[in-house]
Enzyme design. Structure first.
Site, PDB file in Angstrom:
ATOM      1  CB  CYS A 180     -15.489 -95.242 -11.570  1.00 52.61           C
ATOM      2  SG  CYS A 180     -15.879 -93.972 -12.767  1.00 52.61           S
TER       3      CYS A 180
ATOM      4  NE  ARG B 211     -11.956 -96.601  -7.046  1.00 53.76           N
ATOM      5  CZ  ARG B 211     -10.656 -96.544  -7.266  1.00 53.76           C
ATOM      6  NH1 ARG B 211      -9.831 -96.520  -6.250  1.00 53.76           N
ATOM      7  NH2 ARG B 211     -10.175 -96.514  -8.481  1.00 53.76           N
TER       8      ARG B 211
ATOM      9  CD1 TRP C 225     -15.226 -87.615  -9.798  1.00 47.72           C
ATOM     10  CD2 TRP C 225     -14.085 -88.006 -11.678  1.00 47.72           C
ATOM     11  NE1 TRP C 225     -14.509 -86.483 -10.095  1.00 47.72           N
ATOM     12  CE2 TRP C 225     -13.800 -86.685 -11.243  1.00 47.72           C
ATOM     13  CE3 TRP C 225     -13.479 -88.457 -12.852  1.00 47.72           C
ATOM     14  CZ2 TRP C 225     -12.940 -85.843 -11.925  1.00 47.72           C
ATOM     15  CZ3 TRP C 225     -12.614 -87.608 -13.535  1.00 47.72           C
ATOM     16  CH2 TRP C 225     -12.351 -86.312 -13.062  1.00 47.72           C
TER      17      TRP C 225
ATOM     18  CG  ASN D 126     -12.042 -97.109 -12.272  1.00 44.48           C
ATOM     19  OD1 ASN D 126     -12.050 -95.946 -12.621  1.00 44.48           O
ATOM     20  ND2 ASN D 126     -11.185 -97.573 -11.387  1.00 44.48           N
ATOM     21  N   GLY D 127     -12.327 -96.215 -15.754  1.00 45.32           N
ATOM     22  CA  GLY D 127     -11.210 -95.863 -16.637  1.00 45.32           C
ATOM     23  C   GLY D 127     -11.706 -95.085 -17.829  1.00 45.32           C
TER      24      GLY D 127
ATOM     25  CD  GLU E 219      -2.480 -80.332   2.397  1.00 48.28           C
ATOM     26  OE1 GLU E 219      -2.261 -80.163   1.199  1.00 48.28           O
ATOM     27  OE2 GLU E 219      -3.276 -81.188   2.825  1.00 48.28           O
TER      28      GLU E 219
ATOM     29  CE  LYS F 157      -6.843 -81.270   2.516  1.00 48.41           C
ATOM     30  NZ  LYS F 157      -5.600 -81.869   2.112  1.00 48.41           N
TER      31      LYS F 157
ATOM     32  CD  GLU G 180      -9.059 -81.130  -0.715  1.00 46.39           C
ATOM     33  OE1 GLU G 180      -9.131 -81.864  -1.702  1.00 46.39           O
ATOM     34  OE2 GLU G 180      -8.183 -81.248   0.145  1.00 46.39           O
TER      35      GLU G 180
ATOM     36  CG  HIS H 113       7.138 -59.453  -4.453  1.00 44.79           C
ATOM     37  ND1 HIS H 113       7.978 -58.430  -4.843  1.00 44.79           N
ATOM     38  CD2 HIS H 113       7.778 -60.118  -3.449  1.00 44.79           C
ATOM     39  CE1 HIS H 113       9.094 -58.490  -4.127  1.00 44.79           C
ATOM     40  NE2 HIS H 113       8.991 -59.493  -3.272  1.00 44.79           N
TER      41      HIS H 113
ATOM     42  CE  LYS I 219      -8.214 -90.434   0.144  1.00 48.51           C
ATOM     43  NZ  LYS I 219      -7.812 -89.172   0.772  1.00 48.51           N
TER      44      LYS I 219
HETATM   45  C1  F6R Z   1      -6.301 -83.223  -1.506  1.00 44.14           C
HETATM   46  C2  F6R Z   1      -6.112 -84.528  -2.106  1.00 44.14           C
HETATM   47  C3  F6R Z   1      -5.524 -84.610  -3.474  1.00 44.14           C
HETATM   48  C4  F6R Z   1      -4.514 -85.759  -3.537  1.00 44.14           C
HETATM   49  C5  F6R Z   1      -4.008 -85.943  -4.978  1.00 44.14           C
HETATM   50  C6  F6R Z   1      -2.952 -87.016  -5.070  1.00 44.14           C
HETATM   51  O1  F6R Z   1      -6.819 -83.340  -0.230  1.00 44.14           O
HETATM   52  O2  F6R Z   1      -6.432 -85.534  -1.539  1.00 44.14           O
HETATM   53  O3  F6R Z   1      -4.930 -83.403  -3.840  1.00 44.14           O
HETATM   54  O4  F6R Z   1      -3.457 -85.482  -2.674  1.00 44.14           O
HETATM   55  O5  F6R Z   1      -5.091 -86.284  -5.802  1.00 44.14           O
HETATM   56  O6  F6R Z   1      -3.433 -88.242  -4.637  1.00 44.14           O
HETATM   57  P1  F6R Z   1      -2.469 -89.407  -4.224  1.00 44.14           P
HETATM   58  O7  F6R Z   1      -1.732 -88.977  -3.018  1.00 44.14           O
HETATM   59  O8  F6R Z   1      -3.388 -90.565  -3.945  1.00 44.14           O
HETATM   60  O9  F6R Z   1      -1.557 -89.646  -5.379  1.00 44.14           O
END
Ligand code: F6R
Length: 615
Positions: A2, A27, A75, A101-102, A488, A492, A495, A511, A610
């Site tokens: 949020c 956010r 969110w 937010n929380g 990774e 990507k 998501e 396996h 984010k």
């Molecule tokens: C994927 C992504 C998330 C963050 C994860 C940790 O693209 O952005 O998987 O990497 O939420 O976030 P931080 O790095 O901000 O602790």
């Protein structure tokens, strides 16, 4: 999660709040709302959907005046995303208004107690419970808003960044923080409130970041006053001069923040090692590390805690630290570590990696490690973030703001910082000869240019994306340093394009996952020359004999894999431990193009946010 924004001053609050919410949409973006107060009337508009939907709804209402306003982009935690559950929320009297937010964890108990006192609730949110608790305290104790907020917050369990105002006090907003970020921008007779500085950076460079368990009564014409929520002690605001500029938080001609951030990587990596990497002097210098180098040199082991992409950077670091510095490393999901009674000793060094510096699980893991006497070192991107303050020492990545929800430049700059740390320790421990050390530093210095070349693969990657954009499943394989890159790459794709993807160590394929391979299965294989090249070539053969489609990331000039694969994407040659900085680039571009071709919202993928400031 949020985003919250607030304004009190001489300007119209509406455009400031709406623009601020758009900048904070990373956010959370399932619903949005705004409250404006002109000294007499409070107008609230809120809606399920994005800030753009809110704008349309609010502008139809057409009465958008007021020099005091608060806004929220959500969110959802408690209550589905709909108009009613969107913030802001009123108290029952209609006098108090809040954004939050929380999570208030004991909201149910409080709600039951308030219901007995005839309070009613429109929404399913914990936030509406909190604002009514504040109202009840205000009435019962006969106190002003600030005091009522303080007493109420001492009764709640959970996390919050809140902004509250009272119809009876048109020149005042009360804010408080525990666990979720909150910054106050200080202008000329005006104040801005936000989850980060991006909503107010064009108005002021001066900001105060509240610490946990602090609150502030922000009153026009008065200096900002901070108090400790627990014991009412006065805290003195540390006014920071921010370096952020507007350009950094705008798209700069790119269609999406994600693409801009992918292309920023040569600069971001360079900014991250600038002043720290000194090949001519044969040195790596990093203030946070230099002061605590003994901790690393005497460490029994390094434990890395992180989530998501940052956890993948931690996995790359495991290879680097063990390979170069010969220190045992364990890499842990912060969310598991914090709840599993880990064995930690005072000779352990814990490295916490986080782009946002606000991830709740990583923060909790740090607190646990500190309680058990470990030395905790942070690798964060956001300056002044909670994790950067909670750790004993640390090093920032200098990636600049990352706004696209999918992490890109954060990943490569985290690897850059972790490589610098490993190199420094390796040198100090005598694991490297001077010439090998020099060769390494020089090659790291060349990486931004090589990332630039890896970005030249964009057209080929786009063609590949076009071929596989309608796939339902994809497999990503890599070995050694490139196993985390496979994870990774799969993350990507999942998501942002909502295609199911799995990353595997290439040798593990036989396996189990090999059963999935048929002529419909695209398999992205990282098959660069260094490392276990021949082994990966054998894995490619195995996929080919089962008719899987092979898309290989190869070292430029490779002919062997070219003769086997359906598509190859070339990257420049480099030292094995630096290859993740290059192999990850085409995989980022690939997920970007596939998401665009599938009409997905690249910068704001569904259900994500984010910074994950809740468990
Ligand atoms: C994927 C992504 C998330 C963050 C994860 C940790 O693209 O952005 O998987 O990497 O939420 O976030 P931080 O790095 O901000 O602790």
């Amino acid at each position: 999660m949020c985003g919250i924004v607030g304004y009190i001053g001489h300007r119209d609050a509406y455009p400031i709040i709406v623009k601020g919410l758009q900048r904070l949409e990373y956010r959370g973006y399932d619903s949005a709302g705004i409250a404006l107060f002109d000294g007499e009337d409070i107008k609230i508009s809120k809606t399920k959907g994005k800030v753009e939907d809110l704008k349309q709804k609010a502008e139809v209402a057409n009465n958008l005046t007021g020099n005091l306003g608060i806004g929220h982009t959500r969110w959802a935690t408690h209550g589905v995303p709909n108009d009613v559950n969107s913030h802001p929320h009123y108290s029952n009297s209609g006098d108090l208004v809040i954004i939050h937010n929380g999570i208030i964890e004991n909201y149910d108990t409080i709600k039951k107690a308030l219901t007995k006192r005839r309070y009613t609730f429109e929404s399913d949110t914990d936030t509406e419970v909190l604002i009514n608790l504040i109202e009840e305290v205000k009435k019962k104790e006969g106190v002003k808003l600030g005091k009522a907020v303080q007493i109420a917050l001492n009764e709640v369990v959970g996390a919050y960044a809140i902004a509250v105002f009272d119809r009876q006090k048109p020149d005042e907003i009360v804010v408080a923080k525990l666990g979720s970020p909150l910054a106050v921008g200080i202008g000329e007779n005006e104040y801005f409130i936000a989850s980060d500085a991006s909503p107010f950076i064009e108005f002021t460079n001066n900001a105060v970041y509240l610490e946990d368990e602090e609150m502030a009564i922000i009153r026009l014409g008065k200096e900002i006053k901070l108090r400790k929520i627990k014991d009412d002690a006065i805290a003195y605001p540390d006014v920071l001069e921010l370096k952020l500029n507007l350009e950094e938080i705008e798209k700069g001609g790119y269609d999406h923040f994600m693409l801009k951030e992918i292309y920023e990587q040569p600069r971001a990596i360079l900014d991250t090692y600038r002043g720290r990497l000194l090949p001519d002097q044969g040195l790596v210098k990093m203030a946070g590390l230099d002061q605590h180098i003994e901790k690393f040199l005497n460490a029994n082991r390094i434990i890395i805690v992180a989530c998501g992409t940052s956890w993948h950077a931690g996995l790359v670091a495991e290879y680097i630290f063990e390979d170069l510095a010969r220190i045992p490393v364990e890499v842990e999901y912060a969310s598991e570590f914090r709840y599993r009674n880990p064995v930690i000793t005072h000779n352990d060094v814990v490295i916490a990696i986080s782009q946002s510096g606000e991830t709740a699980d990583t923060l909790a893991a740090i607190k646990l490690a500190k309680e058990r006497d470990a030395f905790v070192f942070g690798v964060c991107n956001v300056v002044g973030s909670s994790i950067s303050r909670e750790t004993h020492a640390g090093a920032y990545t200098h990636a600049g703001p990352e706004i696209g929800v999918a992490s890109t430049k954060a990943f490569t700059t985290q690897i850059t910082v972790l490589t610098l740390i490993a190199l420094k320790i390796a040198k100090e421990k005598g694991e490297f000869s001077a010439s090998k050390f020099h060769e390494f530093l020089t090659e790291l210095e060349n990486i931004p240019g090589k990332v630039e070349k890896a970005l030249d693969s964009n057209n080929i990657v786009e063609e590949v994306a076009n071929v596989y954009k309608d796939s339902s499943n994809c497999l990503y394989l890599g070995r050694g340093y490139n196993f985390p890159v496979a994870l990774e790459g799969a993350l990507k794709l999942k998501e942002i394009s909502y295609i199911h993807a799995e990353g595997y160590p290439a040798a593990e394929m036989k396996h189990g996952p090999i059963a999935l391979i048929d002529d419909q299965m695209p398999v992205f294989v990282i098959a660069t020359k260094k490392g276990h090249y021949e082994k990966v070539v054998s894995n490619i053969q195995e996929i080919k004999s089962r008719k899987g489609k092979i898309i290989a990331i190869v070292t430029e000039g490779d002919e062997t894999v070219k003769s086997l694969a359906d598509h190859v994407i070339e990257i420049p040659e480099t030292i094995e431990s630096l290859t993740p900085l290059l192999t990850t680039i085409p995989l980022q571009l690939l997920s970007y193009h596939i998401a665009v071709m599938r009409n997905c919202n690249v910068d704001q993928p569904r259900n994500l946010a984010k910074s994950v400031t809740v468990e």
